[in-house]
Design a protein around this motif. Structure first.
Motif, PDB file in Angstrom:
ATOM      1  N   GLU A 116      58.603  66.092 -32.407  1.00  0.00           N
ATOM      2  CA  GLU A 116      59.505  65.377 -31.506  1.00  0.00           C
ATOM      3  C   GLU A 116      59.108  65.655 -30.066  1.00  0.00           C
ATOM      4  N   ARG A 117      59.152  64.627 -29.231  1.00  0.00           N
ATOM      5  CA  ARG A 117      58.843  64.816 -27.809  1.00  0.00           C
ATOM      6  C   ARG A 117      60.004  65.520 -27.144  1.00  0.00           C
ATOM      7  N   GLN A 118      59.650  66.433 -26.251  1.00  0.00           N
ATOM      8  CA  GLN A 118      60.664  67.178 -25.519  1.00  0.00           C
ATOM      9  C   GLN A 118      60.905  66.527 -24.171  1.00  0.00           C
ATOM     10  N   GLY A 119      62.026  66.879 -23.540  1.00  0.00           N
ATOM     11  CA  GLY A 119      62.413  66.258 -22.279  1.00  0.00           C
ATOM     12  C   GLY A 119      61.405  66.436 -21.165  1.00  0.00           C
ATOM     13  N   LYS A 126      50.887  66.112 -21.695  1.00  0.00           N
ATOM     14  CA  LYS A 126      51.624  67.355 -21.979  1.00  0.00           C
ATOM     15  C   LYS A 126      52.021  67.405 -23.446  1.00  0.00           C
ATOM     16  N   TYR A 127      52.425  66.266 -23.975  1.00  0.00           N
ATOM     17  CA  TYR A 127      52.780  66.178 -25.399  1.00  0.00           C
ATOM     18  C   TYR A 127      51.560  66.470 -26.258  1.00  0.00           C
ATOM     19  N   LEU A 128      50.417  65.864 -25.922  1.00  0.00           N
ATOM     20  CA  LEU A 128      49.192  66.092 -26.690  1.00  0.00           C
ATOM     21  C   LEU A 128      48.744  67.548 -26.607  1.00  0.00           C
ATOM     22  N   ALA A 132      48.308  70.080 -29.793  1.00  0.00           N
ATOM     23  CA  ALA A 132      47.076  70.848 -30.028  1.00  0.00           C
ATOM     24  C   ALA A 132      47.384  72.339 -30.105  1.00  0.00           C
ATOM     25  N   ARG A 133      48.279  72.834 -29.244  1.00  0.00           N
ATOM     26  CA  ARG A 133      48.644  74.247 -29.267  1.00  0.00           C
ATOM     27  C   ARG A 133      49.346  74.602 -30.584  1.00  0.00           C
TER      28      ARG A 133
END
Length: 157
Positions: A116-119, A126-128, A132-133
């Motif tokens: 889920e994408r965060q705010g 940043k999502y990608l 990856a992390r």
């Protein structure tokens, strides 16, 4: 009778020259420096070589170094060793449970590669980066679990 390998031998040596390279960096050359005028012969000490131990690695006395331990080496009675082994097993099992719980949490958050994408992730990069992390953390955690299981399987019962 002197043994030829029992004494140090002088290595074959030749003259060493220090020359200035095209960019001013010193170059070191063996033998004839060639046509370079900016070369100086270095006055180096002779190199001495000492042969190593025999191919078998055994000391000259014929006894193996790992055959016996010294009499002053501390000994542990079997009850103490069993206690230590039991404590080690408990610690490893606790670490394994903690790591498995962490792995389950990471997998749930990863959501098969679509977390889920965060705010704070309005920027898609940043999502990608977080995906990856998470993938790297899952790989590392899986390796930790495998390592702990392997170590537990090697313990004596």
């Amino acid at each position: 009778m002197a043994l030829p390998w029992a004494r140090p031998a002088a290595a074959q040596s030749s003259d060493v020259y220090m020359c200035k390279g095209a960019d001013g960096v010193p170059e070191y050359r063996n033998g004839n420096p060639g046509n370079s005028k900016d070369c100086k012969r270095l006055n180096l000490p002779d190199v001495v070589t000492v042969p190593g131990s025999r191919a078998g690695g055994a000391p000259s006395g014929g006894k193996s170094a790992a055959a016996t331990s010294p009499t002053s080496f501390p000994r542990v009675d079997s009850a103490t060793q069993k206690s230590r082994d039991s404590e080690r097993r408990t610690v490893l099992e606790t670490e394994l449970q903690t790591e498995e719980a962490r792995l389950a949490g990471l997998r749930a958050e990863y959501n098969n590669g679509e977390p889920e994408r965060q705010g704070g992730e309005r920027n898609y990069q940043k999502y990608l980066d977080r995906v990856a992390r998470l993938r790297d953390d899952i790989t590392r955690s899986e390796a930790n679990v495998a390592s702990l299981r392997r170590e537990l399987s090697g313990l004596k019962d």
